[in-house]
Scaffold this motif. Structure first.
Motif, short mmCIF file in Angstrom:
data_model
loop_
_atom_site.label_atom_id
_atom_site.label_comp_id
_atom_site.label_asym_id
_atom_site.label_seq_id
_atom_site.Cartn_x
_atom_site.Cartn_y
_atom_site.Cartn_z
N TYR A 234 6.06 -76.37 12.15
CA TYR A 234 5.72 -77.27 11.05
C TYR A 234 5.78 -76.48 9.73
O TYR A 234 5.63 -75.26 9.71
CB TYR A 234 4.34 -77.90 11.23
N LYS A 235 5.98 -77.20 8.64
CA LYS A 235 6.13 -76.57 7.33
C LYS A 235 4.83 -75.88 6.92
O LYS A 235 3.75 -76.48 6.98
CB LYS A 235 6.51 -77.62 6.29
N PRO A 236 4.91 -74.61 6.50
CA PRO A 236 3.70 -73.93 6.02
C PRO A 236 3.14 -74.64 4.79
O PRO A 236 3.89 -75.15 3.96
CB PRO A 236 4.19 -72.53 5.66
N GLY A 237 1.86 -74.68 4.69
CA GLY A 237 1.25 -75.32 3.54
C GLY A 237 -0.21 -75.61 3.77
O GLY A 237 -0.70 -75.50 4.90
N TYR B 147 -3.12 -77.95 4.54
CA TYR B 147 -3.29 -79.25 5.21
C TYR B 147 -4.77 -79.62 5.18
O TYR B 147 -5.63 -78.79 5.51
CB TYR B 147 -2.78 -79.19 6.64
N TYR C 216 13.08 -74.25 12.89
CA TYR C 216 11.70 -73.81 12.72
C TYR C 216 11.52 -73.23 11.32
O TYR C 216 12.50 -73.07 10.57
CB TYR C 216 11.33 -72.78 13.80
N TRP C 217 10.28 -72.89 10.99
CA TRP C 217 9.95 -72.39 9.65
C TRP C 217 9.66 -70.90 9.69
O TRP C 217 9.07 -70.40 10.64
CB TRP C 217 8.75 -73.14 9.09
N THR D 117 7.85 -67.99 7.30
CA THR D 117 7.07 -67.72 6.09
C THR D 117 7.76 -66.62 5.30
O THR D 117 8.23 -65.63 5.86
CB THR D 117 5.63 -67.31 6.43
N SER E 5 4.05 -70.83 1.83
CA SER E 5 5.45 -71.04 1.49
C SER E 5 6.32 -70.56 2.65
O SER E 5 5.93 -69.69 3.42
CB SER E 5 5.82 -70.28 0.21
N GLY E 6 7.49 -71.13 2.75
CA GLY E 6 8.38 -70.75 3.82
C GLY E 6 9.72 -71.45 3.72
O GLY E 6 9.90 -72.37 2.91
N ASN E 7 10.67 -71.01 4.54
CA ASN E 7 12.01 -71.59 4.56
C ASN E 7 12.30 -72.13 5.95
O ASN E 7 11.92 -71.54 6.96
CB ASN E 7 13.06 -70.54 4.20
N PHE E 8 13.01 -73.25 5.98
CA PHE E 8 13.40 -73.84 7.25
C PHE E 8 14.75 -73.28 7.69
O PHE E 8 15.67 -73.14 6.87
CB PHE E 8 13.51 -75.36 7.12
#
Length: 210
Positions: A121-124, A126, A169-170, A172, A180-183
């Motif tokens: 899942y996208k880092p952030g 929640y 996947y993501w 960081t 923050s991160g990249n897919f």
């Protein structure tokens, strides 16, 4: 649908002792259309399923993965909750008795502790809802349904199932900025999928990106 509640005489024996007596651990594999597979393992009390809709994809394509724990008993079973810490692919986690992780590379039960699970899942940040922690689980007969109970009151009805459609996947980008991160899409190679449940059953299965 009416649920018939049956008064059951409880024998003072731990659920894990019961599982030890009934241990079967028979694993089966069933082909699924379009190159998929259904994997299952049974301990005589519950069945853990791991379903892959395919075992081979190309970069950018999606794979569908489902993990499910099915209770095979014909009467409700009450379990006193303990801290299980099963892996969850969701940012807020889920109060389930089944867990799922994906790893890049080929791993088995003998070396999976060396593996690092992929972030699905996208880092952030929640904002997870505040919920009461269940102190009992009631498994419903012949199903994957379960009731979460706190001090005798049903908090929620859930299904012991995780189902995901994944194409990557993501990653960081910086340990100092964990939000923050990249897919990245799944790149060429072998990937391991591990499903686990509350009763210490596990399944390891694999898909290849070509």
């Amino acid at each position: 649908m009416k649920i018939a509640y049956v008064l059951i005489t409880v024998v003072l024996v731990s659920i894990f002792a019961l599982i030890t007596v009934k241990q079967v651990d028979s694993m089966r594999t069933t082909p699924l259309g379009e190159g998929g597979q259904i994997y299952e393992v049974n301990n005589g009390l519950t069945t853990l399923y791991l379903v892959l809709n395919t075992t081979k994809i190309s970069p950018g394509e999606t794979i569908r993965i489902t993990a499910m724990m099915f209770y095979d008993g014909n009467q409700p079973m009450l379990i006193n909750a303990t801290h299980s810490n099963l892996p969850s692919p969701y940012p807020c986690g889920d109060p389930l008795l089944v867990g799922l992780e994906v790893f890049r590379g080929y791993y088995t039960s003998s070396n999976v502790t060396d593996a690092r699970p992929l972030l699905l899942y996208k880092p952030g940040p929640y904002f997870c809802p505040v919920i009461m922690v269940a102190n009992q689980y009631r498994l419903m007969p012949l199903s994957d349904h379960m009731r979460l109970i706190f001090q005798g009151r049903v908090l929620e009805n859930v299904s012991n199932e995780i189902s995901l459609s994944l194409s990557g996947y993501w990653i960081t980008t910086n340990s100092s900025t964990p939000f923050s991160g990249n897919f990245t899409t799944f790149q060429a190679g072998v990937y391991t999928v591990e499903a686990v449940d509350y009763f210490n059953q596990s399944l390891f299965e694999y898909f290849t990106v070509v």
